[in-house]
Scaffold this motif. Structure first.
Motif, mmCIF file in Angstrom:
data_model
loop_
_atom_site.group_PDB
_atom_site.id
_atom_site.type_symbol
_atom_site.label_atom_id
_atom_site.label_comp_id
_atom_site.label_asym_id
_atom_site.label_seq_id
_atom_site.Cartn_x
_atom_site.Cartn_y
_atom_site.Cartn_z
ATOM 1 N N ARG A 22 -43.221 8.896 0.773
ATOM 2 C CA ARG A 22 -45.070 9.426 0.385
ATOM 3 C C ARG A 22 -45.205 10.598 0.962
ATOM 4 O O ARG A 22 -46.362 11.122 0.630
ATOM 5 C CB ARG A 22 -45.558 8.291 1.209
ATOM 6 N N MET A 23 -44.709 10.630 2.011
ATOM 7 C CA MET A 23 -45.680 12.010 3.235
ATOM 8 C C MET A 23 -45.004 13.639 2.178
ATOM 9 O O MET A 23 -46.009 13.934 2.355
ATOM 10 C CB MET A 23 -45.078 12.061 4.281
ATOM 11 N N PHE A 24 -43.882 13.091 1.424
ATOM 12 C CA PHE A 24 -43.063 14.376 0.859
ATOM 13 C C PHE A 24 -43.897 14.319 -0.931
ATOM 14 O O PHE A 24 -44.510 15.190 -1.414
ATOM 15 C CB PHE A 24 -42.284 14.219 0.514
ATOM 16 N N THR A 25 -43.850 13.047 -1.427
ATOM 17 C CA THR A 25 -44.584 13.257 -2.320
ATOM 18 C C THR A 25 -45.900 13.490 -2.914
ATOM 19 O O THR A 25 -46.733 13.892 -4.099
ATOM 20 C CB THR A 25 -44.415 11.661 -3.200
ATOM 21 N N THR A 26 -47.209 12.764 -1.967
ATOM 22 C CA THR A 26 -48.401 12.530 -2.193
ATOM 23 C C THR A 26 -48.896 14.176 -2.735
ATOM 24 O O THR A 26 -49.659 14.252 -3.012
ATOM 25 C CB THR A 26 -49.222 11.964 -0.866
ATOM 26 N N PRO A 27 -48.792 14.890 -1.604
ATOM 27 C CA PRO A 27 -49.018 16.444 -2.456
ATOM 28 C C PRO A 27 -48.826 17.109 -3.059
ATOM 29 O O PRO A 27 -50.200 17.820 -3.865
ATOM 30 C CB PRO A 27 -48.540 17.190 -0.585
ATOM 31 N N LEU A 28 -47.636 16.516 -3.607
ATOM 32 C CA LEU A 28 -47.528 17.077 -4.889
ATOM 33 C C LEU A 28 -48.221 16.273 -6.003
ATOM 34 O O LEU A 28 -48.652 16.740 -7.325
ATOM 35 C CB LEU A 28 -46.142 16.930 -4.697
ATOM 36 N N VAL A 30 -50.933 15.155 -5.729
ATOM 37 C CA VAL A 30 -52.555 15.425 -5.356
ATOM 38 C C VAL A 30 -52.450 16.446 -6.533
ATOM 39 O O VAL A 30 -53.649 17.535 -6.516
ATOM 40 C CB VAL A 30 -53.111 15.266 -4.299
ATOM 41 N N GLY A 31 -51.297 17.861 -5.795
ATOM 42 C CA GLY A 31 -51.145 19.544 -6.280
ATOM 43 C C GLY A 31 -51.136 19.609 -7.889
ATOM 44 O O GLY A 31 -52.412 20.307 -8.366
ATOM 45 N N SER A 32 -50.646 18.319 -8.387
ATOM 46 C CA SER A 32 -50.707 18.211 -9.740
ATOM 47 C C SER A 32 -51.738 18.145 -10.707
ATOM 48 O O SER A 32 -52.110 18.596 -11.711
ATOM 49 C CB SER A 32 -49.048 17.626 -10.188
ATOM 50 N N SER A 33 -52.688 17.272 -10.060
ATOM 51 C CA SER A 33 -53.781 16.289 -10.679
ATOM 52 C C SER A 33 -54.806 17.389 -10.485
ATOM 53 O O SER A 33 -56.215 17.602 -11.594
ATOM 54 C CB SER A 33 -54.258 15.271 -9.803
ATOM 55 N N LEU A 34 -55.133 18.383 -9.106
ATOM 56 C CA LEU A 34 -56.233 19.165 -9.414
ATOM 57 C C LEU A 34 -55.335 20.755 -10.015
ATOM 58 O O LEU A 34 -56.916 21.760 -10.166
ATOM 59 C CB LEU A 34 -56.149 19.755 -7.545
ATOM 60 N N ASN A 35 -54.681 20.518 -9.721
ATOM 61 C CA ASN A 35 -54.205 22.141 -10.945
ATOM 62 C C ASN A 35 -55.205 22.264 -12.090
ATOM 63 O O ASN A 35 -55.684 23.633 -12.809
ATOM 64 C CB ASN A 35 -52.161 22.067 -11.419
ATOM 65 N N PRO A 36 -55.366 21.359 -13.283
ATOM 66 C CA PRO A 36 -56.384 21.426 -13.989
ATOM 67 C C PRO A 36 -57.639 21.814 -13.942
ATOM 68 O O PRO A 36 -58.697 23.122 -14.182
ATOM 69 C CB PRO A 36 -56.522 20.472 -15.030
ATOM 70 N N VAL A 37 -57.564 20.917 -13.027
ATOM 71 C CA VAL A 37 -59.471 22.122 -12.121
ATOM 72 C C VAL A 37 -59.691 23.130 -11.771
ATOM 73 O O VAL A 37 -60.379 23.572 -12.316
ATOM 74 C CB VAL A 37 -60.075 20.371 -11.051
ATOM 75 N N THR A 38 -58.507 23.514 -11.154
ATOM 76 C CA THR A 38 -58.771 24.729 -10.282
ATOM 77 C C THR A 38 -58.935 25.620 -11.985
ATOM 78 O O THR A 38 -59.032 26.867 -11.996
ATOM 79 C CB THR A 38 -57.541 24.605 -9.879
ATOM 80 N N SER A 39 -57.752 25.477 -12.622
ATOM 81 C CA SER A 39 -57.336 26.071 -13.988
ATOM 82 C C SER A 39 -58.831 26.484 -14.619
ATOM 83 O O SER A 39 -59.171 27.413 -15.389
ATOM 84 C CB SER A 39 -56.672 25.907 -15.139
#
Length: 55
Positions: A22-28, A30-39
């Motif tokens: 979970r420590m490895f996959t959670t940031p992945l 979160v980053g994938s879900s925030l990518n459209p917001v940033t774009s």
């Protein structure tokens, strides 16, 4: 007489068996879900930035 090294090696072996914890996959995730917001912010930001200095 036991040294207790077996207890310290056990968690290391568990991590070796499960490299994607979970420590490895959670940031992945979160980053994938925030990518459209940033774009979308980057896509809409140039218009107000350009109109403010009247460019």
């Amino acid at each position: 007489m036991t040294t207790g090294t077996g207890q310290a090696a056990a968690p290391a072996r568990d991590l070796a068996r499960k490299p994607f914890t979970r420590m490895f996959t959670t940031p992945l995730y979160v980053g994938s879900s925030l990518n459209p917001v940033t774009s979308s912010l980057i896509a809409t930001a140039p218009v107000p930035i350009a109109t403010e200095p009247h460019v």
